[in-house]
Design a protein around this motif. Sequence first.
Motif, PDB file in Angstrom:
ATOM      1  N   PRO A 142       1.048  -1.189   0.005  1.00 38.89           N
ATOM      2  CA  PRO A 142      -0.028   0.026  -0.235  1.00 38.89           C
ATOM      3  C   PRO A 142       0.978   1.231   0.112  1.00 38.89           C
ATOM      4  O   PRO A 142       1.957   0.942   0.111  1.00 38.89           O
ATOM      5  N   VAL A 143       0.453   2.431  -0.808  1.00 33.79           N
ATOM      6  CA  VAL A 143       1.575   3.374  -0.666  1.00 33.79           C
ATOM      7  C   VAL A 143       0.455   4.481   0.403  1.00 33.79           C
ATOM      8  O   VAL A 143      -0.770   4.642   0.785  1.00 33.79           O
ATOM      9  N   ASP A 144       1.930   5.460   1.213  1.00 35.40           N
ATOM     10  CA  ASP A 144       0.599   5.674   2.778  1.00 35.40           C
ATOM     11  C   ASP A 144       0.264   7.223   1.627  1.00 35.40           C
ATOM     12  O   ASP A 144       1.743   7.851   1.262  1.00 35.40           O
ATOM     13  N   LEU A 145      -1.157   7.831   2.430  1.00 31.45           N
ATOM     14  CA  LEU A 145      -0.945   9.203   2.128  1.00 31.45           C
ATOM     15  C   LEU A 145      -1.877   9.796   3.180  1.00 31.45           C
ATOM     16  O   LEU A 145      -2.559   9.109   4.110  1.00 31.45           O
ATOM     17  N   THR A 146      -1.622  10.984   3.084  1.00 30.00           N
ATOM     18  CA  THR A 146      -2.199  11.622   4.166  1.00 30.00           C
ATOM     19  C   THR A 146      -3.839  11.945   3.765  1.00 30.00           C
ATOM     20  O   THR A 146      -4.080  11.194   2.506  1.00 30.00           O
ATOM     21  N   LEU A 147      -4.234  12.555   4.959  1.00 30.63           N
ATOM     22  CA  LEU A 147      -6.629  12.495   4.505  1.00 30.63           C
ATOM     23  C   LEU A 147      -6.648  13.546   2.792  1.00 30.63           C
ATOM     24  O   LEU A 147      -7.064  13.581   2.024  1.00 30.63           O
ATOM     25  N   GLY A 148      -5.757  14.428   3.277  1.00 31.27           N
ATOM     26  CA  GLY A 148      -5.185  16.131   2.455  1.00 31.27           C
ATOM     27  C   GLY A 148      -4.855  15.007   1.350  1.00 31.27           C
ATOM     28  O   GLY A 148      -6.407  15.714   0.142  1.00 31.27           O
ATOM     29  N   GLN A 149      -3.917  14.039   1.211  1.00 25.52           N
ATOM     30  CA  GLN A 149      -3.428  13.889  -0.680  1.00 25.52           C
ATOM     31  C   GLN A 149      -4.106  13.237  -1.149  1.00 25.52           C
ATOM     32  O   GLN A 149      -4.913  13.143  -2.883  1.00 25.52           O
ATOM     33  N   PHE A 150      -5.375  12.421  -0.684  1.00 24.09           N
ATOM     34  CA  PHE A 150      -5.982  11.151  -1.093  1.00 24.09           C
ATOM     35  C   PHE A 150      -7.487  12.356  -1.030  1.00 24.09           C
ATOM     36  O   PHE A 150      -8.466  11.654  -2.985  1.00 24.09           O
ATOM     37  N   THR A 151      -7.878  12.889  -0.501  1.00 19.49           N
ATOM     38  CA  THR A 151      -9.178  13.904  -0.905  1.00 19.49           C
ATOM     39  C   THR A 151      -8.572  14.592  -1.971  1.00 19.49           C
ATOM     40  O   THR A 151      -9.736  14.506  -2.566  1.00 19.49           O
ATOM     41  N   SER A 152      -7.684  15.031  -2.140  1.00 23.27           N
ATOM     42  CA  SER A 152      -6.946  16.005  -3.281  1.00 23.27           C
ATOM     43  C   SER A 152      -7.574  15.001  -5.005  1.00 23.27           C
ATOM     44  O   SER A 152      -7.432  15.314  -5.857  1.00 23.27           O
ATOM     45  N   ARG A 153      -6.966  14.068  -4.515  1.00 27.46           N
ATOM     46  CA  ARG A 153      -7.011  13.221  -5.870  1.00 27.46           C
ATOM     47  C   ARG A 153      -8.728  12.555  -6.416  1.00 27.46           C
ATOM     48  O   ARG A 153      -8.557  12.301  -7.715  1.00 27.46           O
ATOM     49  N   ALA A 154      -9.088  11.681  -5.226  1.00 31.07           N
ATOM     50  CA  ALA A 154      -9.703  11.268  -5.701  1.00 31.07           C
ATOM     51  C   ALA A 154     -11.296  12.479  -5.852  1.00 31.07           C
ATOM     52  O   ALA A 154     -12.085  12.609  -6.559  1.00 31.07           O
ATOM     53  N   VAL A 155     -10.892  13.669  -5.675  1.00 32.16           N
ATOM     54  CA  VAL A 155     -12.139  14.580  -5.987  1.00 32.16           C
ATOM     55  C   VAL A 155     -12.176  15.449  -7.061  1.00 32.16           C
ATOM     56  O   VAL A 155     -12.468  15.836  -7.585  1.00 32.16           O
ATOM     57  N   TYR A 156     -10.740  15.846  -7.210  1.00 33.18           N
ATOM     58  CA  TYR A 156     -10.103  16.887  -8.518  1.00 33.18           C
ATOM     59  C   TYR A 156      -8.934  15.722  -9.523  1.00 33.18           C
ATOM     60  O   TYR A 156      -8.599  16.545 -10.542  1.00 33.18           O
ATOM     61  N   ASP A 157      -8.783  14.992  -9.049  1.00 34.87           N
ATOM     62  CA  ASP A 157      -7.850  14.301  -9.646  1.00 34.87           C
ATOM     63  C   ASP A 157      -7.800  13.616 -11.169  1.00 34.87           C
ATOM     64  O   ASP A 157      -8.478  12.403 -11.527  1.00 34.87           O
ATOM     65  N   ARG A 221     -13.631   4.056  -3.901  1.00 34.37           N
ATOM     66  CA  ARG A 221     -13.991   4.065  -4.887  1.00 34.37           C
ATOM     67  C   ARG A 221     -14.831   5.331  -5.761  1.00 34.37           C
ATOM     68  O   ARG A 221     -14.983   6.063  -4.627  1.00 34.37           O
ATOM     69  N   PRO A 222     -14.907   5.049  -6.344  1.00 30.19           N
ATOM     70  CA  PRO A 222     -14.876   6.649  -7.597  1.00 30.19           C
ATOM     71  C   PRO A 222     -16.606   7.011  -6.316  1.00 30.19           C
ATOM     72  O   PRO A 222     -17.154   6.219  -6.881  1.00 30.19           O
ATOM     73  N   LYS A 223     -16.781   8.087  -6.859  1.00 26.52           N
ATOM     74  CA  LYS A 223     -18.127   8.708  -6.511  1.00 26.52           C
ATOM     75  C   LYS A 223     -18.294  10.234  -6.984  1.00 26.52           C
ATOM     76  O   LYS A 223     -17.367  10.724  -7.248  1.00 26.52           O
ATOM     77  N   GLY A 224     -19.283  10.246  -7.499  1.00 24.31           N
ATOM     78  CA  GLY A 224     -19.873  12.060  -7.992  1.00 24.31           C
ATOM     79  C   GLY A 224     -18.469  12.004  -9.454  1.00 24.31           C
ATOM     80  O   GLY A 224     -17.911  11.389  -9.632  1.00 24.31           O
ATOM     81  N   LYS A 225     -19.200  13.339 -10.246  1.00 17.74           N
ATOM     82  CA  LYS A 225     -17.927  13.885 -10.508  1.00 17.74           C
ATOM     83  C   LYS A 225     -16.783  14.644 -10.038  1.00 17.74           C
ATOM     84  O   LYS A 225     -17.109  15.412  -8.695  1.00 17.74           O
ATOM     85  N   LEU A 226     -16.384  14.467 -11.543  1.00 15.05           N
ATOM     86  CA  LEU A 226     -14.963  15.346  -9.849  1.00 15.05           C
ATOM     87  C   LEU A 226     -15.034  17.121 -10.558  1.00 15.05           C
ATOM     88  O   LEU A 226     -15.906  17.785 -10.769  1.00 15.05           O
ATOM     89  N   GLY A 227     -14.255  17.068  -8.880  1.00 10.19           N
ATOM     90  CA  GLY A 227     -14.919  18.667  -8.602  1.00 10.19           C
ATOM     91  C   GLY A 227     -15.780  19.092  -8.176  1.00 10.19           C
ATOM     92  O   GLY A 227     -16.148  20.189  -8.165  1.00 10.19           O
ATOM     93  N   SER A 228     -16.964  18.385  -8.217  1.00 11.22           N
ATOM     94  CA  SER A 228     -18.907  17.797  -7.316  1.00 11.22           C
ATOM     95  C   SER A 228     -19.254  18.082  -5.964  1.00 11.22           C
ATOM     96  O   SER A 228     -18.196  17.525  -5.936  1.00 11.22           O
ATOM     97  N   ASP A 229     -20.082  18.687  -5.820  1.00 13.74           N
ATOM     98  CA  ASP A 229     -20.257  18.658  -4.473  1.00 13.74           C
ATOM     99  C   ASP A 229     -20.295  17.143  -4.150  1.00 13.74           C
ATOM    100  O   ASP A 229     -20.753  16.165  -3.361  1.00 13.74           O
TER     101      ASP A 229
END
Length: 254
Positions: A142-157, A221-229
Amino acid sequence: MRRYGPALLLLLSGAAVLRISLFGDLYLRYVQAGLRPYLVVSGVLLVILAVLGAVRATRTYEDDHDHLGEEDEEGKERDVEVDRGGHDHRRTPRISLLLAVPAAALLLHPPPALGSYSADREAAQRAAQGVGTFPALPAGDPVDLTLGQFTSRAVYDSGRSLKGRTVRMTGFVTRGGDGSWYLARLLITCCAADASTYKIEVRGADAPVNDTWVTVTGTWRPKGKLGSDAAWPPVVDAASVTKVKEPENPYERR
């Protein structure tokens, strides 16, 4: 006692600051690590001022008693600033001594770092501005990530760099009203007063007790459109949830 009130308040405040900064790492619950030298200096100065204040109060008390026998025949008052009600303005009002209570509390029982209550109150925070590509993740799972790093990639990448990767993150538990639970972490710029929240919904594992620190290993788990609420909060399917000790520094840094 009232005469030494200001000195006592300064002493308690200085001792409390030194306790959390010079004699331990409790200060990390409230401020960034880089502010430690300033806290230590402030604590030392407060203690010095307390000592000087106590010495001055003692000398004033002795001088007052020396003048008691020097009143003239007409009963002139001593050279003390007294109002019409007979109050000595050089003494501290009793009510002001209540200010010593929070200083004593910090000295004897420092409050914990912000936790699930603060996370629940915080509106959804965004870790980045706009959708874009992110650098590739390091090789190996596994790759170690902070919650900020994970959130950024999950929501905006837009490059979906999290897809197919196993990630590992540490945070504290906070529960949702619908039975869901989240891995959360507070981020600070300067101190706890400016804290904001990152949280990730965890699925596939039972929720530990609120405010328990855990390490979650799983996949995005992908969820919603990138960059959206709809993409907030991001979701991780947990393969394992392990209870861990609260980190020395409970906050992530911006």
